[in-house]
Design an enzyme around this catalytic site. Structure first.
Site, PDB file in Angstrom:
ATOM      1  N   ARG A  56      34.811 -39.088  21.078  1.00 19.09           N
ATOM      2  CA  ARG A  56      35.807 -39.793  21.878  1.00 19.09           C
ATOM      3  C   ARG A  56      35.331 -39.810  23.333  1.00 19.09           C
ATOM      4  O   ARG A  56      34.569 -38.923  23.753  1.00 19.09           O
ATOM      5  CB  ARG A  56      37.169 -39.099  21.771  1.00 19.09           C
ATOM      6  CG  ARG A  56      37.717 -39.056  20.348  1.00 19.09           C
ATOM      7  CD  ARG A  56      39.025 -38.266  20.272  1.00 19.09           C
ATOM      8  NE  ARG A  56      39.579 -38.250  18.911  1.00 19.09           N
ATOM      9  CZ  ARG A  56      39.298 -37.341  17.989  1.00 19.09           C
ATOM     10  NH1 ARG A  56      38.449 -36.351  18.291  1.00 19.09           N
ATOM     11  NH2 ARG A  56      39.835 -37.406  16.785  1.00 19.09           N
ATOM     12  N   LYS A  62      41.239 -32.934  20.232  1.00 18.43           N
ATOM     13  CA  LYS A  62      42.563 -33.488  19.949  1.00 18.43           C
ATOM     14  C   LYS A  62      43.276 -32.694  18.870  1.00 18.43           C
ATOM     15  O   LYS A  62      44.481 -32.454  18.943  1.00 18.43           O
ATOM     16  CB  LYS A  62      42.407 -34.951  19.523  1.00 18.43           C
ATOM     17  CG  LYS A  62      43.706 -35.667  19.197  1.00 18.43           C
ATOM     18  CD  LYS A  62      43.444 -37.106  18.814  1.00 18.43           C
ATOM     19  CE  LYS A  62      44.741 -37.826  18.480  1.00 18.43           C
ATOM     20  NZ  LYS A  62      44.501 -39.232  18.069  1.00 18.43           N
ATOM     21  N   ARG A  72      33.483 -45.554  17.837  1.00 18.80           N
ATOM     22  CA  ARG A  72      33.620 -44.670  16.677  1.00 18.80           C
ATOM     23  C   ARG A  72      33.874 -45.487  15.410  1.00 18.80           C
ATOM     24  O   ARG A  72      33.401 -45.135  14.324  1.00 18.80           O
ATOM     25  CB  ARG A  72      34.759 -43.683  16.908  1.00 18.80           C
ATOM     26  CG  ARG A  72      34.427 -42.595  17.891  1.00 18.80           C
ATOM     27  CD  ARG A  72      35.656 -41.908  18.477  1.00 18.80           C
ATOM     28  NE  ARG A  72      36.599 -41.420  17.491  1.00 18.80           N
ATOM     29  CZ  ARG A  72      36.532 -40.260  16.865  1.00 18.80           C
ATOM     30  NH1 ARG A  72      35.507 -39.456  17.110  1.00 18.80           N
ATOM     31  NH2 ARG A  72      37.464 -39.884  16.009  1.00 18.80           N
ATOM     32  N   HIS A 108      38.089 -35.819  12.248  1.00 13.26           N
ATOM     33  CA  HIS A 108      39.404 -36.037  11.642  1.00 13.26           C
ATOM     34  C   HIS A 108      39.677 -34.839  10.750  1.00 13.26           C
ATOM     35  O   HIS A 108      38.993 -34.632   9.741  1.00 13.26           O
ATOM     36  CB  HIS A 108      39.418 -37.324  10.815  1.00 13.26           C
ATOM     37  CG  HIS A 108      39.330 -38.546  11.653  1.00 13.26           C
ATOM     38  ND1 HIS A 108      38.946 -39.767  11.158  1.00 13.26           N
ATOM     39  CD2 HIS A 108      39.574 -38.741  12.981  1.00 13.26           C
ATOM     40  CE1 HIS A 108      38.965 -40.670  12.131  1.00 13.26           C
ATOM     41  NE2 HIS A 108      39.332 -40.066  13.249  1.00 13.26           N
TER      42      HIS A 108
END
Length: 409
Positions: free
Chosen positions: A248, A275, A340, A363
């Site tokens: 990111r 995150k 991404r 993720h």
């Protein structure tokens, strides 16, 4: 038989004179007018404590500020409390403390308490964004109000101008954040219930905007465009590094030399920056190691790999790469975060393990135990994936002037 007390008259109260010693005039029902030698006339309620059964006094105020009629009404209220088993003095003291706390517990002070907890569960940049939004859109007009006085119509009125400007995403975020503050206040017992629950329902909803990106087949166009745009070499290097590592924007901009292990060919981003609040391991390819070598003469020995040009001790702005992408003619076509998606699409089309791809993109699997297992199991798979992705980028860059180059066979 109880002694009958004749009620006082207003004239009697007004004309009563001080004496050498303090004395009292009774009005009945426990109400007394106490007259001191200096002439001060005070109303006193004398009662039997509902628990200890001892006689107690509580002051009701000074005459003429408190009239005879007002003193009698206060006495009536006190007698009602005693009848209900409540000590009037304790009741009044508690009420005064509650009122004082209400004045001290303004929306901003409570928000500060909540924020101290919130900031531990989010990245520092996201925490800054949360507080900045409240400072801009809530605190100027509402920050000094007692938390118990914050009502839905007040907040709605405050946010309507933002809605009219079309800043619907901002309205949505502010509603969410002010709600969290009020839920905290409720849980802390500062207010009885959250009056702002579902306040977002009264505003227009923002349209879902998909992250602007391009198809992998158009990557060569991007690489050529970026190699021609006029920009600082550190920013160009950050663009390539972000693309190769599938990170990111903020993760790339805040990359630190201490996080790099060239011997293990690994970049470990600590959970505090992520995150999803877990360490993220990124296998380093030949291309990413080249990019790091390029940055060494510029920033090695400093904290950040990509330093700010204005403040070398700080990191590059997370939107710097995005700004260069716009200048390269990609405005409305691609944003830096969308890079991404290019990698995700290419890797899935190539048929790589989907779980391994998700880990490459940080993720996190909702099942923490499975996530830890996958992190170890798929590290080698991810090395192969990242190596393939770097090769894919370099192949698409064959006509472009890039920093990372194919490694000679």
């Amino acid at each position: 038989m109880a002694k009958s007390i004749k009620p006082l008259s207003t004239t009697q109260v007004s004309k009563s004179k001080p004496q050498d010693k303090e004395y009292s005039l009774g009005d009945g029902n426990g109400l007394l007018l106490r007259i001191k030698p200096n002439g001060t006339k005070s109303w006193i309620f004398n009662y039997t404590h509902p628990v200890t059964k001892k006689r107690k006094n509580i002051g009701l105020g000074v005459f003429p500020d408190i009239t005879l009629a007002s003193a009698r009404e206060k006495t009536r209220e006190m007698r009602q409390l005693v009848a209900e088993g409540i000590d009037p003095k304790t009741h009044r003291d508690n009420k005064l403390v509650a009122e004082q706390l209400a004045v001290e517990d303004t929306l901003k002070t409570v928000a500060m308490e909540w924020f101290e907890l919130k900031r531990d569960s989010v990245s520092s940049d996201y925490a800054d964004d949360i507080w900045r939004s409240l400072e801009l859109h809530i605190f100027p007009n509402l920050g000094q109000l007692p938390i118990r006085d914050i009502l839905a119509p007040t907040v709605i009125k405050q946010l309507r101008p933002l809605e009219q400007q079309g800043s619907l995403e901002t309205v949505k975020r502010v509603c969410q954040r002010i709600n969290e503050v009020m839920i905290y206040a409720t849980n802390m017992g500062k207010i009885e219930a959250n009056p702002l629950a579902d306040i977002k329902q009264v505003f227009r909803k923002p349209k879902t905007m998909h992250m602007k990106t391009i198809e992998p087949k158009n990557l060569s166009f991007l690489m050529n465009a970026m190699s021609k745009v006029n920009t600082k070499m550190a920013t160009r290097c950050a663009f390539e590094f972000q693309l190769h590592t599938l990170t990111r924007p903020v993760e790339c901009a805040t990359a630190e030399w201490s996080e790099i292990d060239t011997d293990k060919r690994l970049w470990v981003i600590p959970k505090e920056k992520m995150k999803m609040k877990r360490d993220h391991k990124i296998p380093l390819t030949d291309a990413t190691l080249q990019l790091l070598e390029f940055m060494k003469p510029i920033s090695f020995g400093q904290q950040y790999i990509f330093p700010s040009s204005k403040t070398p001790s700080s990191h590059m702005n997370s939107q710097s790469v995005n700004a260069v992408i716009k200048r390269a003619g990609m405005a409305g076509i691609l944003v830096s975060h969308g890079m991404r998606s290019i990698g995700s699409t290419a890797l899935n089309e190539q048929g790589f393990d989907k779980d391994a791809i998700e880990l490459c993109l940080a993720h996190v699997d909702q099942n923490t135990i499975r996530d830890i297992y996958n992190n170890a199991e798929y590290l080698e798979k991810r090395r192969n994936i990242m190596a393939w992705w770097s090769d894919y980028i370099l192949t698409a860059s064959f006509n472009a002037n890039t920093i990372a180059k194919p490694t000679p066979a």
